[in-house]
Design a protein around this motif. Structure first.
Motif, PDB file in Angstrom:
ATOM      1  N   LYS A  80      -5.178  20.011  -5.705  1.00  0.00           N
ATOM      2  CA  LYS A  80      -5.303  20.426  -4.311  1.00  0.00           C
ATOM      3  C   LYS A  80      -3.974  20.200  -3.596  1.00  0.00           C
ATOM      4  CE  LYS A  80     -10.251  19.413  -4.001  1.00  0.00           C
ATOM      5  NZ  LYS A  80     -11.309  18.632  -3.314  1.00  0.00           N
ATOM      6  N   PRO A  81      -3.404  21.239  -2.970  1.00  0.00           N
ATOM      7  CA  PRO A  81      -2.156  21.057  -2.219  1.00  0.00           C
ATOM      8  C   PRO A  81      -2.401  20.207  -0.979  1.00  0.00           C
ATOM      9  CG  PRO A  81      -3.039  23.265  -1.871  1.00  0.00           C
ATOM     10  CD  PRO A  81      -3.906  22.620  -2.911  1.00  0.00           C
ATOM     11  N   LYS A  82      -1.458  19.323  -0.676  1.00  0.00           N
ATOM     12  CA  LYS A  82      -1.628  18.415   0.460  1.00  0.00           C
ATOM     13  C   LYS A  82      -0.488  18.497   1.479  1.00  0.00           C
ATOM     14  CE  LYS A  82      -5.514  16.524  -0.840  1.00  0.00           C
ATOM     15  NZ  LYS A  82      -6.746  16.662  -0.030  1.00  0.00           N
ATOM     16  N   GLN A  83       0.753  18.618   0.991  1.00  0.00           N
ATOM     17  CA  GLN A  83       1.914  18.653   1.890  1.00  0.00           C
ATOM     18  C   GLN A  83       2.939  19.672   1.395  1.00  0.00           C
ATOM     19  OE1 GLN A  83       1.250  15.486   0.344  1.00  0.00           O
ATOM     20  NE2 GLN A  83       0.034  14.614   2.004  1.00  0.00           N
ATOM     21  N   ILE A  84       3.740  20.203   2.315  1.00  0.00           N
ATOM     22  CA  ILE A  84       4.890  21.025   1.933  1.00  0.00           C
ATOM     23  C   ILE A  84       6.111  20.626   2.768  1.00  0.00           C
ATOM     24  CG2 ILE A  84       3.590  23.055   1.173  1.00  0.00           C
ATOM     25  CD1 ILE A  84       4.385  24.407   3.835  1.00  0.00           C
ATOM     26  N   THR A  85       7.283  20.844   2.165  1.00  0.00           N
ATOM     27  CA  THR A  85       8.535  20.816   2.919  1.00  0.00           C
ATOM     28  C   THR A  85       9.133  22.211   2.861  1.00  0.00           C
ATOM     29  OG1 THR A  85       9.898  20.193   1.008  1.00  0.00           O
ATOM     30  CG2 THR A  85       8.935  18.402   2.312  1.00  0.00           C
ATOM     31  N   VAL A  86       9.798  22.610   3.926  1.00  0.00           N
ATOM     32  CA  VAL A  86      10.358  23.955   4.038  1.00  0.00           C
ATOM     33  C   VAL A  86      11.837  23.869   4.369  1.00  0.00           C
ATOM     34  CG1 VAL A  86      10.256  26.168   5.239  1.00  0.00           C
ATOM     35  CG2 VAL A  86       8.147  24.863   4.854  1.00  0.00           C
ATOM     36  N   SER A  87      12.669  24.472   3.515  1.00  0.00           N
ATOM     37  CA  SER A  87      14.111  24.534   3.772  1.00  0.00           C
ATOM     38  C   SER A  87      14.534  25.991   3.884  1.00  0.00           C
ATOM     39  CB  SER A  87      14.886  23.837   2.649  1.00  0.00           C
ATOM     40  OG  SER A  87      14.575  22.463   2.622  1.00  0.00           O
ATOM     41  N   LEU A  88      15.413  26.278   4.850  1.00  0.00           N
ATOM     42  CA  LEU A  88      15.835  27.650   5.124  1.00  0.00           C
ATOM     43  C   LEU A  88      17.342  27.786   5.128  1.00  0.00           C
ATOM     44  CD1 LEU A  88      13.510  28.535   8.162  1.00  0.00           C
ATOM     45  CD2 LEU A  88      13.081  29.000   5.736  1.00  0.00           C
ATOM     46  N   GLY A  89      17.830  28.897   4.586  1.00  0.00           N
ATOM     47  CA  GLY A  89      19.206  29.336   4.781  1.00  0.00           C
ATOM     48  C   GLY A  89      19.140  30.558   5.676  1.00  0.00           C
ATOM     49  N   ILE A  90      19.800  30.509   6.838  1.00  0.00           N
ATOM     50  CA  ILE A  90      19.624  31.544   7.864  1.00  0.00           C
ATOM     51  C   ILE A  90      20.958  32.197   8.191  1.00  0.00           C
ATOM     52  CG2 ILE A  90      18.732  32.022  10.176  1.00  0.00           C
ATOM     53  CD1 ILE A  90      17.286  29.260   9.965  1.00  0.00           C
ATOM     54  N   SER A  91      21.021  33.515   8.107  1.00  0.00           N
ATOM     55  CA  SER A  91      22.257  34.225   8.475  1.00  0.00           C
ATOM     56  C   SER A  91      22.278  34.487   9.984  1.00  0.00           C
ATOM     57  CB  SER A  91      22.362  35.543   7.713  1.00  0.00           C
ATOM     58  OG  SER A  91      21.402  36.468   8.183  1.00  0.00           O
ATOM     59  N   LYS A  92      23.428  34.907  10.481  1.00  0.00           N
ATOM     60  CA  LYS A  92      23.631  35.049  11.929  1.00  0.00           C
ATOM     61  C   LYS A  92      22.803  36.162  12.561  1.00  0.00           C
ATOM     62  CE  LYS A  92      28.297  33.130  12.091  1.00  0.00           C
ATOM     63  NZ  LYS A  92      29.727  33.373  12.426  1.00  0.00           N
ATOM     64  N   ARG A  93      22.263  37.063  11.748  1.00  0.00           N
ATOM     65  CA  ARG A  93      21.513  38.177  12.344  1.00  0.00           C
ATOM     66  C   ARG A  93      20.100  37.769  12.792  1.00  0.00           C
ATOM     67  NH1 ARG A  93      20.012  39.714   6.969  1.00  0.00           N
ATOM     68  NH2 ARG A  93      17.903  40.593   6.885  1.00  0.00           N
ATOM     69  N   PHE A  94      19.674  36.557  12.431  1.00  0.00           N
ATOM     70  CA  PHE A  94      18.339  36.089  12.814  1.00  0.00           C
ATOM     71  C   PHE A  94      18.392  35.295  14.107  1.00  0.00           C
ATOM     72  CE2 PHE A  94      18.017  36.768   8.267  1.00  0.00           C
ATOM     73  CZ  PHE A  94      16.819  37.474   8.168  1.00  0.00           C
ATOM     74  N   THR A  95      17.416  35.533  14.986  1.00  0.00           N
ATOM     75  CA  THR A  95      17.309  34.808  16.249  1.00  0.00           C
ATOM     76  C   THR A  95      16.289  33.675  16.104  1.00  0.00           C
ATOM     77  OG1 THR A  95      15.487  36.183  17.064  1.00  0.00           O
ATOM     78  CG2 THR A  95      17.742  36.956  17.491  1.00  0.00           C
ATOM     79  N   VAL A  96      16.214  32.847  17.140  1.00  0.00           N
ATOM     80  CA  VAL A  96      15.210  31.776  17.169  1.00  0.00           C
ATOM     81  C   VAL A  96      13.813  32.375  17.059  1.00  0.00           C
ATOM     82  CG1 VAL A  96      14.153  30.005  18.630  1.00  0.00           C
ATOM     83  CG2 VAL A  96      16.641  30.175  18.466  1.00  0.00           C
ATOM     84  N   GLU A  97      13.610  33.502  17.761  1.00  0.00           N
ATOM     85  CA  GLU A  97      12.287  34.139  17.748  1.00  0.00           C
ATOM     86  C   GLU A  97      11.911  34.627  16.344  1.00  0.00           C
ATOM     87  OE1 GLU A  97      13.749  33.805  21.736  1.00  0.00           O
ATOM     88  OE2 GLU A  97      14.680  34.734  19.973  1.00  0.00           O
TER      89      GLU A  97
END
Length: 347
Positions: free
Chosen positions: A85-102
């Motif tokens: 059964k899954p219980k926790q996750i961690t999320v890591s992102l690599g984000i380029s400049k074309r992406f906004t906060v939204e």
């Protein structure tokens, strides 16, 4: 040597050859859907997936919320494939400049929705800049009772081979999305033609992990002898089980579960339906084996189809066609490290 000569699993085997755990709490390392770490009361399951824009997904037709949801689900699916059964996750992102906060908020809305539905906590992660689009890395931590964990290596001669749900729909959904992407080129007000094929699009963009199947097996008192989730195609996954279990297999063409919309789409595209079901991938259904004496119990469980049986290794791995011929199974599912692996796919 070109990496494509080895492929994904060949590269993993080469890099980890002879690697033995040092810590007594490391029960299972590389080579399964999850690593297994011993805890006091239960064992810890750990799995991770890395998704790259342009390799695993195309934002031309993949909404960010759907992408976030799917990114989490594929990790949950690995844990369920170990009967945990899954219980926790961690999320890591690599984000380029074309992406906004939204944009990133929309992505996380999908991740958070998946966590809410499956009862999983988002506990951390990391963010950094990327020069080549969006990169998503998710690690999922799950748990299972030590005597209930199911790996790929436990299949035995005469075991029954079972799958959940239906196969090939996600692959056909991808073909439909790619077709409409090509058709939309240069058009301002293009409306994609998805009518009557919504199921295929959903299976590609918003798959679900089969928690329900794991729960049904537990209620029936059945612990599979081996299990995997179907990410790279039924044929590839079954060959993994047979290799690690030192076994052969026979599956039957007329028993492979295929949805009506999948069949219609394959006919439209002039594609072989069974080939799509065997090799398409991204179904995230469960492929598992159970002892022969479980036959009557399995037949009564909803959403599970009996498709064949395990044999002695000397008999090899094959599919029995509708006319009674034997066709050797080949690992023709998607390989992210193949030389021509340029189309989008989530492994």
């Amino acid at each position: 040597m070109e990496i494509s000569q080895l492929g994904e699993f060949g590269l993993i085997d080469r890099l980890t050859a002879g690697l033995q755990p040092i810590n007594p709490t490391t029960i299972k390392g590389v080579g399964d859907d999850c690593a297994v770490i011993r805890n006091r009361d239960t064992d810890i399951l750990v799995t991770t997936d890395l998704l790259l824009e342009g390799v695993h997904f195309d934002l031309t037709y993949v909404p960010l919320k759907h992408l976030g949801y799917k990114s989490a689900i594929v990790n949950f699916s690995d844990v369920y494939a170990m009967n945990g059964k899954p219980k926790q996750i961690t999320v890591s992102l690599g984000i380029s400049k074309r992406f906004t906060v939204e944009h990133i908020e929309e992505l996380f809305a999908g991740i958070r929705l998946a966590c809410e539905i499956y009862g999983v906590d988002l506990i951390g992660g990391d963010t950094t800049s990327s020069r080549q689009g969006l990169v998503i890395s998710i690690t999922c931590i799950g748990e299972a009772e030590s005597d209930k964990i199911v790996s790929r290596s436990g299949a035995k001669d005469t075991d029954l081979i079972c799958v959940s749900g239906d196969l090939g729909a996600a692959y056909m959904g991808l073909q439909l999305l790619e077709r409409e992407k090509v058709a939309s080129a240069g058009q301002k007000d293009f409306v994609p033609q998805f009518q009557g094929k919504e199921y295929l699009v959903e299976r590609q963009l918003k798959p679900e992990a089969r928690r329900d199947i794991v729960d049904e097996l537990a209620k029936a008192g059945i612990v599979p002898t081996s299990m995997m989730d179907i990410s790279d195609g039924l044929s590839s996954e079954l060959l993994h089980i047979c290799k690690q279990s030192d076994a052969g297999c026979r599956i039957y063409e007329d028993r492979i579960p295929i949805d009506y919309q999948t069949a219609i789409m394959a006919e439209e595209l002039g594609m072989n339906l069974v080939t799509a079901a065997l090799n398409g991938g991204e179904d995230y259904e469960l492929l598992f084996t159970v002892p022969l004496h479980c036959h009557d119990q399995i037949e009564k469980l909803p959403g599970i189809k009996l498709i064949g049986h395990i044999t002695k290794p000397s008999l090899g791995c094959a599919m029995i066609t509708r006319d009674g011929n034997e066709i050797p199974l080949k690992a023709q599912g998607w390989n992210p490290l193949a030389a021509d692996s340029s189309s989008e796919h989530t492994a």
